[in-house]
Design a protein around this motif. Sequence first.
Motif, short mmCIF file in Angstrom:
data_model
loop_
_atom_site.label_atom_id
_atom_site.label_comp_id
_atom_site.label_asym_id
_atom_site.label_seq_id
_atom_site.Cartn_x
_atom_site.Cartn_y
_atom_site.Cartn_z
N ASP A 144 -13.29 -30.81 13.97
CA ASP A 144 -12.69 -32.14 14.20
C ASP A 144 -12.71 -32.98 12.94
O ASP A 144 -11.75 -33.68 12.63
CB ASP A 144 -13.39 -32.87 15.34
CG ASP A 144 -13.08 -32.28 16.71
OD1 ASP A 144 -12.04 -31.60 16.84
OD2 ASP A 144 -13.87 -32.50 17.64
N ASN A 145 -13.82 -32.92 12.19
CA ASN A 145 -13.91 -33.65 10.92
C ASN A 145 -12.87 -33.16 9.94
O ASN A 145 -12.23 -33.95 9.23
CB ASN A 145 -15.29 -33.51 10.28
CG ASN A 145 -16.40 -34.14 11.08
OD1 ASN A 145 -17.33 -33.45 11.48
ND2 ASN A 145 -16.31 -35.43 11.32
N ILE A 146 -12.72 -31.85 9.90
CA ILE A 146 -11.74 -31.26 8.98
C ILE A 146 -10.33 -31.68 9.38
O ILE A 146 -9.51 -32.02 8.52
CB ILE A 146 -11.88 -29.73 8.92
CG1 ILE A 146 -13.24 -29.35 8.32
CG2 ILE A 146 -10.76 -29.11 8.08
CD1 ILE A 146 -13.57 -27.87 8.38
N LEU A 147 -10.04 -31.68 10.67
CA LEU A 147 -8.71 -32.11 11.13
C LEU A 147 -8.41 -33.55 10.72
O LEU A 147 -7.29 -33.87 10.30
CB LEU A 147 -8.59 -31.97 12.65
CG LEU A 147 -8.29 -30.58 13.17
CD1 LEU A 147 -8.31 -30.58 14.70
CD2 LEU A 147 -6.96 -30.09 12.65
N GLU A 148 -9.42 -34.41 10.82
CA GLU A 148 -9.25 -35.80 10.39
C GLU A 148 -8.91 -35.86 8.91
O GLU A 148 -7.99 -36.57 8.49
CB GLU A 148 -10.55 -36.58 10.62
CG GLU A 148 -10.48 -37.57 11.74
CD GLU A 148 -11.80 -38.30 11.88
OE1 GLU A 148 -12.12 -39.12 10.98
OE2 GLU A 148 -12.49 -38.06 12.88
N ARG A 183 -2.82 -35.22 4.22
CA ARG A 183 -1.38 -34.99 4.41
C ARG A 183 -0.63 -36.32 4.27
O ARG A 183 0.41 -36.40 3.60
CB ARG A 183 -1.12 -34.38 5.78
CG ARG A 183 0.32 -34.01 6.01
CD ARG A 183 0.54 -33.49 7.41
NE ARG A 183 -0.58 -32.71 7.89
CZ ARG A 183 -0.50 -31.52 8.44
NH1 ARG A 183 0.67 -30.97 8.61
NH2 ARG A 183 -1.56 -30.88 8.85
N SER A 184 -1.16 -37.36 4.89
CA SER A 184 -0.52 -38.67 4.82
C SER A 184 -0.49 -39.18 3.38
O SER A 184 0.53 -39.69 2.92
CB SER A 184 -1.28 -39.65 5.72
OG SER A 184 -0.73 -40.92 5.64
N ARG A 185 -1.61 -39.02 2.66
CA ARG A 185 -1.67 -39.47 1.27
C ARG A 185 -0.68 -38.67 0.41
O ARG A 185 0.04 -39.25 -0.42
CB ARG A 185 -3.09 -39.32 0.73
CG ARG A 185 -3.25 -39.87 -0.68
CD ARG A 185 -4.68 -39.88 -1.18
NE ARG A 185 -5.18 -38.53 -1.38
CZ ARG A 185 -6.15 -37.96 -0.69
NH1 ARG A 185 -6.77 -38.62 0.27
NH2 ARG A 185 -6.55 -36.74 -0.95
N VAL A 200 -3.19 -29.38 -3.30
CA VAL A 200 -4.28 -28.42 -3.45
C VAL A 200 -5.43 -28.79 -2.51
O VAL A 200 -6.02 -27.92 -1.86
CB VAL A 200 -4.75 -28.35 -4.93
CG1 VAL A 200 -6.05 -27.57 -5.06
CG2 VAL A 200 -3.67 -27.72 -5.80
N GLN A 201 -5.73 -30.08 -2.42
CA GLN A 201 -6.78 -30.54 -1.50
C GLN A 201 -6.42 -30.20 -0.06
O GLN A 201 -7.26 -29.75 0.71
CB GLN A 201 -7.01 -32.04 -1.65
CG GLN A 201 -7.67 -32.43 -2.94
CD GLN A 201 -7.68 -33.93 -3.18
OE1 GLN A 201 -6.95 -34.68 -2.53
NE2 GLN A 201 -8.49 -34.36 -4.12
N LEU A 202 -5.16 -30.42 0.29
CA LEU A 202 -4.70 -30.11 1.64
C LEU A 202 -4.82 -28.62 1.92
O LEU A 202 -5.30 -28.22 2.99
CB LEU A 202 -3.26 -30.59 1.83
CG LEU A 202 -2.64 -30.37 3.20
CD1 LEU A 202 -3.47 -31.04 4.30
CD2 LEU A 202 -1.21 -30.89 3.22
N ASP A 203 -4.41 -27.79 0.97
CA ASP A 203 -4.55 -26.34 1.13
C ASP A 203 -6.00 -25.95 1.36
O ASP A 203 -6.29 -25.13 2.23
CB ASP A 203 -4.03 -25.61 -0.11
CG ASP A 203 -2.52 -25.61 -0.21
OD1 ASP A 203 -1.85 -25.93 0.79
OD2 ASP A 203 -2.01 -25.30 -1.31
#
Length: 53
Positions: free
Chosen positions: A5-9, A15-17, A37-40
């Motif tokens: 759940d933390n990771i999903l947040e 993704r928004s950023r 890269v962070q999102l990946d």
Amino acid sequence: MITADNILEKIEQTRSRMLDLSRRLPLTSDAVITASVQLDHLLNEYEKQRRHI
């Protein structure tokens, strides 16, 4: 411990950023690439967590 759940947040925040940055900057800019890269990384971490449940 970081939960799925933390990771999903964090995925949604990142993704928004990234989308916000991509609207204002070229897709090849350092900021957009860094966010991508962070999102990946977060997506990979989420997938690892899911496999271990």
